[in-house]
Scaffold this active site. Sequence first.
Site, PDB file in Angstrom:
ATOM      1  N   GLY A  13       0.830  -1.211   0.000  1.00 33.43           N
ATOM      2  CA  GLY A  13       0.000   0.000   0.000  1.00 33.43           C
ATOM      3  C   GLY A  13       0.858   1.252   0.000  1.00 33.43           C
ATOM      4  O   GLY A  13       0.487   2.269   0.595  1.00 33.43           O
ATOM      5  N   GLY A  15       1.841   3.139  -2.565  1.00 30.27           N
ATOM      6  CA  GLY A  15       1.685   4.080  -3.677  1.00 30.27           C
ATOM      7  C   GLY A  15       1.374   5.484  -3.201  1.00 30.27           C
ATOM      8  O   GLY A  15       1.598   6.463  -3.918  1.00 30.27           O
ATOM      9  N   ARG A  16       0.825   5.582  -1.983  1.00 28.88           N
ATOM     10  CA  ARG A  16       0.514   6.918  -1.436  1.00 28.88           C
ATOM     11  C   ARG A  16       0.426   6.834   0.086  1.00 28.88           C
ATOM     12  O   ARG A  16       0.589   5.761   0.665  1.00 28.88           O
ATOM     13  CB  ARG A  16      -0.790   7.443  -2.032  1.00 28.88           C
ATOM     14  CG  ARG A  16      -2.002   6.573  -1.771  1.00 28.88           C
ATOM     15  CD  ARG A  16      -3.203   7.137  -2.530  1.00 28.88           C
ATOM     16  NE  ARG A  16      -4.278   6.190  -2.683  1.00 28.88           N
ATOM     17  CZ  ARG A  16      -5.329   6.100  -1.854  1.00 28.88           C
ATOM     18  NH1 ARG A  16      -5.414   6.884  -0.811  1.00 28.88           N
ATOM     19  NH2 ARG A  16      -6.281   5.216  -2.089  1.00 28.88           N
ATOM     20  N   ASP A  63      -2.981  -7.189  -5.521  1.00 31.90           N
ATOM     21  CA  ASP A  63      -3.994  -7.140  -4.475  1.00 31.90           C
ATOM     22  C   ASP A  63      -3.482  -8.040  -3.362  1.00 31.90           C
ATOM     23  O   ASP A  63      -3.325  -9.255  -3.556  1.00 31.90           O
ATOM     24  CB  ASP A  63      -5.330  -7.663  -5.039  1.00 31.90           C
ATOM     25  CG  ASP A  63      -6.428  -7.712  -3.980  1.00 31.90           C
ATOM     26  OD1 ASP A  63      -6.126  -7.548  -2.776  1.00 31.90           O
ATOM     27  OD2 ASP A  63      -7.588  -7.927  -4.365  1.00 31.90           O
ATOM     28  N   SER A 142      -4.060   0.215  14.509  1.00 31.48           N
ATOM     29  CA  SER A 142      -4.720   1.528  14.596  1.00 31.48           C
ATOM     30  C   SER A 142      -5.258   1.704  16.005  1.00 31.48           C
ATOM     31  O   SER A 142      -5.576   0.713  16.686  1.00 31.48           O
ATOM     32  CB  SER A 142      -5.883   1.589  13.597  1.00 31.48           C
ATOM     33  OG  SER A 142      -6.715   2.705  13.866  1.00 31.48           O
ATOM     34  N   TYR A 154     -13.289  -2.617  10.601  1.00 31.13           N
ATOM     35  CA  TYR A 154     -11.910  -2.101  10.657  1.00 31.13           C
ATOM     36  C   TYR A 154     -11.294  -2.322  12.047  1.00 31.13           C
ATOM     37  O   TYR A 154     -10.144  -2.731  12.170  1.00 31.13           O
ATOM     38  CB  TYR A 154     -11.957  -0.612  10.300  1.00 31.13           C
ATOM     39  CG  TYR A 154     -10.642   0.106  10.174  1.00 31.13           C
ATOM     40  CD1 TYR A 154      -9.871   0.007   9.024  1.00 31.13           C
ATOM     41  CD2 TYR A 154     -10.184   0.949  11.200  1.00 31.13           C
ATOM     42  CE1 TYR A 154      -8.678   0.705   8.903  1.00 31.13           C
ATOM     43  CE2 TYR A 154      -9.006   1.653  11.081  1.00 31.13           C
ATOM     44  CZ  TYR A 154      -8.247   1.532   9.934  1.00 31.13           C
ATOM     45  OH  TYR A 154      -7.069   2.235   9.816  1.00 31.13           O
ATOM     46  N   THR A 156     -12.067  -4.558  14.211  1.00 34.43           N
ATOM     47  CA  THR A 156     -11.818  -6.002  14.370  1.00 34.43           C
ATOM     48  C   THR A 156     -10.522  -6.393  13.658  1.00 34.43           C
ATOM     49  O   THR A 156      -9.682  -7.119  14.213  1.00 34.43           O
ATOM     50  CB  THR A 156     -13.000  -6.800  13.782  1.00 34.43           C
ATOM     51  OG1 THR A 156     -14.189  -6.427  14.482  1.00 34.43           O
ATOM     52  CG2 THR A 156     -12.787  -8.291  13.888  1.00 34.43           C
ATOM     53  N   LYS A 158      -7.977  -4.441  12.892  1.00 36.12           N
ATOM     54  CA  LYS A 158      -6.797  -3.826  13.507  1.00 36.12           C
ATOM     55  C   LYS A 158      -6.468  -4.461  14.850  1.00 36.12           C
ATOM     56  O   LYS A 158      -5.291  -4.531  15.241  1.00 36.12           O
ATOM     57  CB  LYS A 158      -7.014  -2.313  13.650  1.00 36.12           C
ATOM     58  CG  LYS A 158      -7.071  -1.571  12.310  1.00 36.12           C
ATOM     59  CD  LYS A 158      -5.877  -1.888  11.428  1.00 36.12           C
ATOM     60  CE  LYS A 158      -5.639  -0.862  10.341  1.00 36.12           C
ATOM     61  NZ  LYS A 158      -4.535  -1.259   9.438  1.00 36.12           N
TER      62      LYS A 158
HETATM   63  P1  NAP Z   1      -4.455   5.433   2.124  1.00 44.16           P
HETATM   64  O1  NAP Z   1      -3.940   6.805   1.880  1.00 44.16           O
HETATM   65  O2  NAP Z   1      -5.872   5.102   1.814  1.00 44.16           O
HETATM   66  O3  NAP Z   1      -3.478   4.394   1.414  1.00 44.16           O
HETATM   67  C1  NAP Z   1      -3.718   3.025   1.464  1.00 44.16           C
HETATM   68  C2  NAP Z   1      -2.965   2.345   0.345  1.00 44.16           C
HETATM   69  O4  NAP Z   1      -3.249   0.929   0.407  1.00 44.16           O
HETATM   70  C3  NAP Z   1      -3.404   2.832  -1.039  1.00 44.16           C
HETATM   71  O5  NAP Z   1      -2.272   3.085  -1.819  1.00 44.16           O
HETATM   72  C4  NAP Z   1      -4.213   1.667  -1.555  1.00 44.16           C
HETATM   73  O6  NAP Z   1      -4.177   1.490  -2.953  1.00 44.16           O
HETATM   74  C5  NAP Z   1      -3.518   0.497  -0.920  1.00 44.16           C
HETATM   75  N1  NAP Z   1      -4.357  -0.688  -0.917  1.00 44.16           N
HETATM   76  C6  NAP Z   1      -5.672  -0.773  -0.594  1.00 44.16           C
HETATM   77  N2  NAP Z   1      -6.131  -2.027  -0.774  1.00 44.16           N
HETATM   78  C7  NAP Z   1      -5.076  -2.743  -1.249  1.00 44.16           C
HETATM   79  C8  NAP Z   1      -4.924  -4.094  -1.647  1.00 44.16           C
HETATM   80  N3  NAP Z   1      -5.941  -4.978  -1.596  1.00 44.16           N
HETATM   81  N4  NAP Z   1      -3.710  -4.503  -2.083  1.00 44.16           N
HETATM   82  C9  NAP Z   1      -2.689  -3.630  -2.171  1.00 44.16           C
HETATM   83  N5  NAP Z   1      -2.773  -2.336  -1.811  1.00 44.16           N
HETATM   84  C10 NAP Z   1      -3.956  -1.895  -1.356  1.00 44.16           C
HETATM   85  O7  NAP Z   1      -4.298   5.028   3.673  1.00 44.16           O
HETATM   86  P2  NAP Z   1      -3.258   5.509   4.805  1.00 44.16           P
HETATM   87  O8  NAP Z   1      -3.953   6.519   5.641  1.00 44.16           O
HETATM   88  O9  NAP Z   1      -1.932   5.810   4.207  1.00 44.16           O
HETATM   89  O10 NAP Z   1      -3.196   4.170   5.682  1.00 44.16           O
HETATM   90  C11 NAP Z   1      -2.111   3.256   5.632  1.00 44.16           C
HETATM   91  C12 NAP Z   1      -2.290   2.219   6.740  1.00 44.16           C
HETATM   92  O11 NAP Z   1      -2.329   2.874   8.013  1.00 44.16           O
HETATM   93  C13 NAP Z   1      -3.601   1.430   6.631  1.00 44.16           C
HETATM   94  O12 NAP Z   1      -3.399   0.100   7.046  1.00 44.16           O
HETATM   95  C14 NAP Z   1      -4.498   2.156   7.606  1.00 44.16           C
HETATM   96  O13 NAP Z   1      -5.547   1.335   8.066  1.00 44.16           O
HETATM   97  C15 NAP Z   1      -3.510   2.511   8.707  1.00 44.16           C
HETATM   98  N6  NAP Z   1      -3.940   3.628   9.552  1.00 44.16           N
HETATM   99  C16 NAP Z   1      -4.180   4.878   9.039  1.00 44.16           C
HETATM  100  C17 NAP Z   1      -4.584   5.900   9.901  1.00 44.16           C
HETATM  101  C18 NAP Z   1      -4.862   7.305   9.410  1.00 44.16           C
HETATM  102  O14 NAP Z   1      -5.304   8.139  10.239  1.00 44.16           O
HETATM  103  N7  NAP Z   1      -4.640   7.632   8.164  1.00 44.16           N
HETATM  104  C19 NAP Z   1      -4.735   5.646  11.266  1.00 44.16           C
HETATM  105  C20 NAP Z   1      -4.497   4.364  11.745  1.00 44.16           C
HETATM  106  C21 NAP Z   1      -4.080   3.365  10.886  1.00 44.16           C
HETATM  107  P3  NAP Z   1      -5.119   2.379  -3.935  1.00 44.16           P
HETATM  108  O15 NAP Z   1      -4.384   3.660  -4.100  1.00 44.16           O
HETATM  109  O16 NAP Z   1      -5.212   1.587  -5.190  1.00 44.16           O
HETATM  110  O17 NAP Z   1      -6.441   2.503  -3.246  1.00 44.16           O
END
Ligand code: NAP
Length: 253
Positions: A13, A15-16, A63, A142, A154, A156, A158
């Site tokens: 994940g 890419g961003r 995926d 999380s 979610y 569950t 995490k």
């Molecule tokens: P994000 O900006 O939505 O980035 C998630 C990345 O995961 C995206 O690049 C997405 O690809 C990729 N992804 C989704 N489904 C996938 C799959 N089946 N296979 C491969 N890649 C996949 O999220 P983020 O905020 O950076 O979060 C990153 C991690 O931190 C996650 O596990 C999230 O639950 C956790 N987290 C985030 C926060 C927060 O406040 N942001 C807090 C606690 C935990 P696409 O670009 O194609 O969708």
Amino acid sequence: MTQSPSRVAIVTGAGRGIGAAIARKLAGDGFAVGILDLDEAGAKAAAEAIASGGGTAIGVGLDVSDADQVESAVATVAEQLGAPTVLINNAGITRDNLLFKMSETDWDSVLGVHLRGSFLMSKATQKYMTEQGWGRIVNLSSTSALGNRGQANYSTAKAGLQGFTKTLAIELGKFGVTANAIAPGFIATDMTAATAERLGMPFEDFKKAAAQEIPVRRVGEPEDIANVVSFLVSEGAGFVSGQVIYVAGGPKA
Ligand code: NAP
């Protein structure tokens, strides 16, 4: 934290968002980085950005919940960069809804990406780690693991990742492999921007309101998480295993 240049890390994940920041940080630390993402073009763009800054990275589309795609992506990283001995299970999605409105698809897809995805990725990479007698796994949990309205699926997943992490630490420790989890609080990314949109709030207002509830009085940035990953995968962190580190600007969610 500078590493031997021969070490290879995979970040899912990436890419961003948080994953991309982790990939940049690990490349700066001297790792060759496999950037794996559902969005293949995003993964390749993130890898090119690292390469243009002098680092080593490749982008691969997959995926994480598909076993064949996981096997093939990990094999590609191993062939092109070398044995992946660091794995960051970061790929994630949200499908928020109150329990009575949550569909089976919302439940299955969230557990599929976070839990099945982390299981498949860990299984596919552990052989490289045990062969080398060294490895590091970091799972993104999380603060929602403690419970969060509208996130039965979610939270569950995490919370499940915390048990998964502790079990990996117990099973893989004798091979020189550590496993830890990071539980972020509010981090400003597309994921939290989407939550603001769902609640009908401008993202800036949403962040300001969240910051008021956080002891350090700001929301987190992806680099806040990348810095902790950098420590956990370093040589010096070899006696830290099976832990969940809350990175939330304070002691609780
Ligand atoms: P994000 O900006 O939505 O980035 C998630 C990345 O995961 C995206 O690049 C997405 O690809 C990729 N992804 C989704 N489904 C996938 C799959 N089946 N296979 C491969 N890649 C996949 O999220 P983020 O905020 O950076 O979060 C990153 C991690 O931190 C996650 O596990 C999230 O639950 C956790 N987290 C985030 C926060 C927060 O406040 N942001 C807090 C606690 C935990 P696409 O670009 O194609 O969708």
